[in-house]
Write a protein that holds these residues in place. Structure first.
Motif, PDB file in Angstrom:
ATOM      1  N   GLY A 400       0.919  -1.197   0.035  1.00 43.88           N
ATOM      2  CA  GLY A 400      -0.014  -0.006  -0.020  1.00 43.88           C
ATOM      3  C   GLY A 400       0.857   1.417   0.152  1.00 43.88           C
ATOM      4  O   GLY A 400       0.246   2.410  -0.082  1.00 43.88           O
ATOM      5  N   ILE A 401       2.111   1.248   0.024  1.00 43.23           N
ATOM      6  CA  ILE A 401       2.961   2.306  -0.096  1.00 43.23           C
ATOM      7  C   ILE A 401       2.884   3.149  -1.237  1.00 43.23           C
ATOM      8  O   ILE A 401       2.745   4.369  -1.443  1.00 43.23           O
ATOM      9  CB  ILE A 401       4.544   2.028   0.272  1.00 43.23           C
ATOM     10  CG1 ILE A 401       4.787   1.328   1.620  1.00 43.23           C
ATOM     11  CG2 ILE A 401       5.400   3.118  -0.052  1.00 43.23           C
ATOM     12  CD1 ILE A 401       6.113   0.854   1.971  1.00 43.23           C
ATOM     13  N   GLY A 402       2.818   2.501  -2.429  1.00 44.40           N
ATOM     14  CA  GLY A 402       2.710   3.257  -3.815  1.00 44.40           C
ATOM     15  C   GLY A 402       1.396   3.878  -3.755  1.00 44.40           C
ATOM     16  O   GLY A 402       1.350   5.124  -4.309  1.00 44.40           O
ATOM     17  N   SER A 403       0.186   3.448  -3.382  1.00 45.46           N
ATOM     18  CA  SER A 403      -1.145   4.028  -3.512  1.00 45.46           C
ATOM     19  C   SER A 403      -1.177   4.924  -2.376  1.00 45.46           C
ATOM     20  O   SER A 403      -1.760   6.117  -3.022  1.00 45.46           O
ATOM     21  CB  SER A 403      -2.006   2.883  -2.940  1.00 45.46           C
ATOM     22  OG  SER A 403      -2.054   1.981  -4.094  1.00 45.46           O
ATOM     23  N   GLU A 404      -0.513   5.012  -1.257  1.00 46.51           N
ATOM     24  CA  GLU A 404      -0.521   6.108  -0.149  1.00 46.51           C
ATOM     25  C   GLU A 404       0.365   7.274  -1.036  1.00 46.51           C
ATOM     26  O   GLU A 404      -0.105   8.496  -0.847  1.00 46.51           O
ATOM     27  CB  GLU A 404       0.119   5.719   1.083  1.00 46.51           C
ATOM     28  CG  GLU A 404       0.214   6.970   2.080  1.00 46.51           C
ATOM     29  CD  GLU A 404      -1.069   7.204   2.397  1.00 46.51           C
ATOM     30  OE1 GLU A 404      -1.029   8.429   3.138  1.00 46.51           O
ATOM     31  OE2 GLU A 404      -2.095   6.616   2.334  1.00 46.51           O
ATOM     32  N   LEU A 405       1.491   7.210  -1.503  1.00 52.36           N
ATOM     33  CA  LEU A 405       2.276   8.069  -2.055  1.00 52.36           C
ATOM     34  C   LEU A 405       1.517   8.754  -3.186  1.00 52.36           C
ATOM     35  O   LEU A 405       1.720  10.103  -3.561  1.00 52.36           O
ATOM     36  CB  LEU A 405       3.637   7.542  -2.719  1.00 52.36           C
ATOM     37  CG  LEU A 405       4.721   7.163  -1.855  1.00 52.36           C
ATOM     38  CD1 LEU A 405       5.944   6.786  -2.377  1.00 52.36           C
ATOM     39  CD2 LEU A 405       5.295   8.649  -0.932  1.00 52.36           C
ATOM     40  N   LEU A 406       0.776   8.063  -4.102  1.00 50.99           N
ATOM     41  CA  LEU A 406       0.164   8.574  -5.213  1.00 50.99           C
ATOM     42  C   LEU A 406      -1.072   9.541  -4.973  1.00 50.99           C
ATOM     43  O   LEU A 406      -1.255  10.427  -5.307  1.00 50.99           O
ATOM     44  CB  LEU A 406      -0.260   7.194  -6.185  1.00 50.99           C
ATOM     45  CG  LEU A 406      -1.129   7.893  -7.641  1.00 50.99           C
ATOM     46  CD1 LEU A 406       0.022   8.729  -8.302  1.00 50.99           C
ATOM     47  CD2 LEU A 406      -1.432   6.683  -8.048  1.00 50.99           C
ATOM     48  N   ARG A 407      -1.657   9.060  -3.710  1.00 49.83           N
ATOM     49  CA  ARG A 407      -2.775   9.764  -3.453  1.00 49.83           C
ATOM     50  C   ARG A 407      -2.099  11.003  -2.728  1.00 49.83           C
ATOM     51  O   ARG A 407      -3.041  12.009  -3.054  1.00 49.83           O
ATOM     52  CB  ARG A 407      -3.433   9.008  -2.260  1.00 49.83           C
ATOM     53  CG  ARG A 407      -4.762   9.923  -1.585  1.00 49.83           C
ATOM     54  CD  ARG A 407      -5.386   8.872  -0.399  1.00 49.83           C
ATOM     55  NE  ARG A 407      -4.340   8.750   0.777  1.00 49.83           N
ATOM     56  CZ  ARG A 407      -4.212   9.853   1.735  1.00 49.83           C
ATOM     57  NH1 ARG A 407      -4.980  10.899   1.472  1.00 49.83           N
ATOM     58  NH2 ARG A 407      -3.168   9.700   2.406  1.00 49.83           N
ATOM     59  N   ARG A 408      -1.216  10.995  -1.932  1.00 51.64           N
ATOM     60  CA  ARG A 408      -0.721  12.505  -1.459  1.00 51.64           C
ATOM     61  C   ARG A 408      -0.061  13.311  -2.674  1.00 51.64           C
ATOM     62  O   ARG A 408      -0.332  14.623  -2.702  1.00 51.64           O
ATOM     63  CB  ARG A 408       0.336  12.037  -0.545  1.00 51.64           C
ATOM     64  CG  ARG A 408      -0.001  11.488   0.795  1.00 51.64           C
ATOM     65  CD  ARG A 408       1.100  11.056   1.543  1.00 51.64           C
ATOM     66  NE  ARG A 408       0.648  10.615   2.889  1.00 51.64           N
ATOM     67  CZ  ARG A 408       0.635  11.274   3.960  1.00 51.64           C
ATOM     68  NH1 ARG A 408       1.213  12.380   3.969  1.00 51.64           N
ATOM     69  NH2 ARG A 408      -0.082  10.758   5.172  1.00 51.64           N
ATOM     70  N   LEU A 409       0.453  12.661  -3.864  1.00 52.96           N
ATOM     71  CA  LEU A 409       0.945  13.527  -4.802  1.00 52.96           C
ATOM     72  C   LEU A 409      -0.192  14.197  -5.491  1.00 52.96           C
ATOM     73  O   LEU A 409      -0.102  15.303  -5.917  1.00 52.96           O
ATOM     74  CB  LEU A 409       1.779  12.711  -5.637  1.00 52.96           C
ATOM     75  CG  LEU A 409       2.935  12.379  -5.215  1.00 52.96           C
ATOM     76  CD1 LEU A 409       3.716  11.048  -6.232  1.00 52.96           C
ATOM     77  CD2 LEU A 409       3.916  13.046  -5.165  1.00 52.96           C
ATOM     78  N   VAL A 410      -1.296  13.477  -5.776  1.00 58.41           N
ATOM     79  CA  VAL A 410      -2.442  13.945  -6.517  1.00 58.41           C
ATOM     80  C   VAL A 410      -3.201  15.268  -5.508  1.00 58.41           C
ATOM     81  O   VAL A 410      -3.473  16.182  -6.159  1.00 58.41           O
ATOM     82  CB  VAL A 410      -3.456  12.868  -6.693  1.00 58.41           C
ATOM     83  CG1 VAL A 410      -4.877  13.515  -7.097  1.00 58.41           C
ATOM     84  CG2 VAL A 410      -3.076  11.888  -7.747  1.00 58.41           C
ATOM     85  N   ALA A 411      -3.120  14.792  -4.371  1.00 59.53           N
ATOM     86  CA  ALA A 411      -3.570  15.959  -3.422  1.00 59.53           C
ATOM     87  C   ALA A 411      -2.777  17.283  -3.651  1.00 59.53           C
ATOM     88  O   ALA A 411      -3.162  18.445  -3.624  1.00 59.53           O
ATOM     89  CB  ALA A 411      -3.657  15.510  -1.971  1.00 59.53           C
ATOM     90  N   LEU A 412      -1.259  17.029  -3.614  1.00 57.64           N
ATOM     91  CA  LEU A 412      -0.505  18.405  -3.901  1.00 57.64           C
ATOM     92  C   LEU A 412      -0.712  18.840  -5.350  1.00 57.64           C
ATOM     93  O   LEU A 412      -0.828  20.096  -5.470  1.00 57.64           O
ATOM     94  CB  LEU A 412       1.245  18.018  -3.861  1.00 57.64           C
ATOM     95  CG  LEU A 412       1.537  17.345  -2.583  1.00 57.64           C
ATOM     96  CD1 LEU A 412       3.091  16.927  -2.505  1.00 57.64           C
ATOM     97  CD2 LEU A 412       1.697  18.740  -1.508  1.00 57.64           C
ATOM     98  N   ALA A 413      -1.055  17.941  -6.389  1.00 56.22           N
ATOM     99  CA  ALA A 413      -1.397  18.505  -7.801  1.00 56.22           C
ATOM    100  C   ALA A 413      -2.645  19.426  -7.641  1.00 56.22           C
ATOM    101  O   ALA A 413      -2.667  20.299  -8.180  1.00 56.22           O
ATOM    102  CB  ALA A 413      -1.488  17.470  -8.553  1.00 56.22           C
ATOM    103  N   GLU A 414      -3.629  18.926  -6.796  1.00 60.02           N
ATOM    104  CA  GLU A 414      -4.897  19.794  -6.585  1.00 60.02           C
ATOM    105  C   GLU A 414      -4.741  21.046  -5.959  1.00 60.02           C
ATOM    106  O   GLU A 414      -5.195  21.984  -6.485  1.00 60.02           O
ATOM    107  CB  GLU A 414      -5.895  18.782  -5.960  1.00 60.02           C
ATOM    108  CG  GLU A 414      -6.638  17.795  -6.928  1.00 60.02           C
ATOM    109  CD  GLU A 414      -7.487  16.781  -6.130  1.00 60.02           C
ATOM    110  OE1 GLU A 414      -8.544  16.233  -6.920  1.00 60.02           O
ATOM    111  OE2 GLU A 414      -7.338  16.664  -4.984  1.00 60.02           O
ATOM    112  N   GLU A 415      -3.719  21.098  -4.930  1.00 61.71           N
ATOM    113  CA  GLU A 415      -3.521  22.216  -4.310  1.00 61.71           C
ATOM    114  C   GLU A 415      -2.811  23.110  -5.076  1.00 61.71           C
ATOM    115  O   GLU A 415      -2.999  24.443  -5.123  1.00 61.71           O
ATOM    116  CB  GLU A 415      -2.751  21.639  -2.916  1.00 61.71           C
ATOM    117  CG  GLU A 415      -2.138  23.045  -2.307  1.00 61.71           C
ATOM    118  CD  GLU A 415      -1.267  22.797  -1.107  1.00 61.71           C
ATOM    119  OE1 GLU A 415      -0.591  23.476  -0.539  1.00 61.71           O
ATOM    120  OE2 GLU A 415      -1.228  21.239  -0.795  1.00 61.71           O
ATOM    121  N   ALA A 416      -1.991  22.706  -6.110  1.00 60.77           N
ATOM    122  CA  ALA A 416      -1.313  23.643  -7.066  1.00 60.77           C
ATOM    123  C   ALA A 416      -2.114  24.148  -7.971  1.00 60.77           C
ATOM    124  O   ALA A 416      -1.586  24.620  -8.891  1.00 60.77           O
ATOM    125  CB  ALA A 416      -0.130  22.878  -7.522  1.00 60.77           C
ATOM    126  N   GLY A 417      -3.364  23.586  -7.990  1.00 55.23           N
ATOM    127  CA  GLY A 417      -4.439  24.213  -9.369  1.00 55.23           C
ATOM    128  C   GLY A 417      -4.110  23.282 -10.373  1.00 55.23           C
ATOM    129  O   GLY A 417      -4.556  23.978 -11.627  1.00 55.23           O
TER     130      GLY A 417
END
Length: 475
Positions: A400-417
């Motif tokens: 589940g490490i890859g899924s957790e990283l991907l979820r956090r990266l997508v959240a950073l992308a949404e935060e960046a607009g």
């Protein structure tokens, strides 16, 4: 407003004195007439007729005075044409002028309206801005903000407008052209544009000061829709790229080149709209701020517990983690590295140094309780698009490490607009495909010669954009 104006109106004592004198005169005349005709046979009838005439005259006088002398000024007399205060011209001596607030004739609470951003060029002459504002008032358009960007010849006026929903961009452009505007550019705006420019610039400067990875994003939000490339002075393979720019930067119509504090050039392109000197100065100030503060990454750590009970820490990573990342590379199998980099990795030190640089994106690292780095997740700025990439050490995969990283990266992308993110992998990489599907976002797939590009749309705006281009898969 009417009561306030009435309170300020001076008392007309001269007129009251004249009316009082007229009243006494009328009484004296009436007394003389009564004495003259009161004792004659028809005297009483004449007196009654005179009284009726006096009453009728007084009633008419009262009505006339209230209608004309004491009536408050109409509201139309208090409404000045929009931009009337700008009739003196649009030029400024301070380099830029800004006006914010309500203008036009459409009320702030009116329903059925649309926000527009408009930029047009006018002659730097008295009355030019007033002509534009009068044209907008004729269309019932409300001016929310106005900025002027002086040029060597003429002035660029940038408006944020609230217009009736029925008003089309073509009609608005025709009216502006008829009022003297040239090179007019119009696009839809949203609520984020309601923030005044000084506040937005200060906010972007604060974000840049806290995180070096924010500089490309801050430039993009400052300048609107544009494409930003960080061009290093030395390529990943160690060869000089020849990319350089003077300290003061270069402005060429729709392209500006700024010296990157970490080496190389930051290239900003906006083909549809030339940059103004004011925009160039703002962008250069942000880059100078980044250079003065030096490398910096916010330090934050999240401790998570895996299903089997092991604890891991997720944190931001930068170039200080190069040694630990290189050691993780050495522990990974060739198959794992091949799925991540789509082939053998040559000169891993330089490649990892590029990936870990905050100038090219954000990196998340996963380390064990003992401090060993076991996974990396990258969010990479790719011009006006955003790429996500993952590398998990063999012994720590399928936890589940890859899924957790991907979820956090997508959240950073949404935060960046960002509107979307894409991942480039191979069609046999079922782990990456499963992690992307677990996001529960709309996905687009593109396959060419075994290379798979998966694009996740993060917003409704991203749904209208095309999927990842074929040349990206080739790269």
């Amino acid at each position: 407003m009417t009561s306030a104006k009435s309170a300020r109106r001076p008392h007309h004592w001269r007129r009251d004195l004249i009316e009082l004198a007229a009243l006494f005169t009328a009484v004296a005349v009436a007394d003389a007439i009564a004495n003259l005709i009161g004792h004659q046979p028809d005297g009483p009838y004449l007196l009654m007729a005179s009284a009726v005439a006096l009453v009728a005259t007084a009633a008419f006088h009262t009505w006339w005075a209230r209608r004309h002398s004491h009536a408050p000024p109409s509201d139309e007399a208090d409404v000045a044409p929009v931009g009337a205060g700008a009739a003196g011209g649009t030029g400024t001596s301070a380099g830029e002028a800004e006006v914010t607030g309500e203008g036009g004739v459409v009320g702030a609470g009116e329903t059925g309206t649309t926000l527009w951003r408009m930029r047009t060029t006018v002659l730097d002459a008295p009355g030019s801005l007033a002509a534009l504002c009068t044209a907008l008032a004729g269309l019932r358009v409300d001016i929310l903000t106005l900025q002027t960007h002086p040029l060597a010849q003429g002035t660029v006026d940038e408006f944020l407008l609230r217009a009736p929903a029925s008003l089309q961009a073509q009609e608005l452009s025709r009216k502006i052209a008829a009022a003297g505007g040239a090179s007019t550019w119009i696009e839809r705006a949203d609520a984020h544009d309601l923030v005044d420019t000084p506040t937005r610039v200060l906010s972007l400067a604060t974000r840049t000061a806290l995180d070096a990875a924010e500089l490309p994003l801050a430039l993009r939000q400052l300048l609107g829709r544009c494409t930003i490339h960080s061009l290093p002075a030395v390529s990943v393979t160690g060869r000089a790229t020849g990319q350089s720019a003077p300290v003061e930067g270069v402005l060429e119509e729709t392209v500006m080149r700024l010296r990157d504090p970490s080496g190389g050039v930051i290239s900003v392109e906006r083909p549809y709209l030339p940059f103004t000197p004011t925009e160039f100065a703002r962008a250069r100030a942000l880059v100078e701020l980044d250079a003065r503060l030096g490398p910096r990454v916010p330090r934050s750590e999240d401790v998570l517990t895996l299903p089997e009970g092991n604890e891991i820490t997720v944190r931001r990573a930068d170039q200080d983690d190069l040694t630990a990342a290189r050691a993780m590379h050495d522990r990974c199998s060739q198959d794992t590295l091949g799925l991540r980099y789509h082939g053998p990795v040559a000169d891993a030190d330089r490649y990892l140094d590029h990936l870990l640089s905050p100038r090219f994106g954000r990196t998340l690292a996963v380390q064990t309780a003992s401090g060993r780095l076991v996974a990396l997740g990258h969010l990479l700025w790719d011009g006006d698009e955003t790429e996500v990439a993952l590398l998990v050490e063999d012994d720590w995969q399928r936890r589940g490490i890859g899924s957790e990283l991907l979820r956090r990266l997508v959240a950073l992308a949404e935060e960046a607009g960002c509107d979307s993110v894409y991942a480039v992998t191979q069609s046999r990489n079922t782990g990456m495909v499963a992690a992307m599907r677990a996001l529960e976002l709309p996905l687009d797939y593109q396959i060419e010669e075994g290379t798979l590009v998966i694009t996740a749309r993060l917003s409704s705006e991203g749904a209208a954009r095309p999927s990842a281009p074929t040349e990206r898969a080739r790269r």
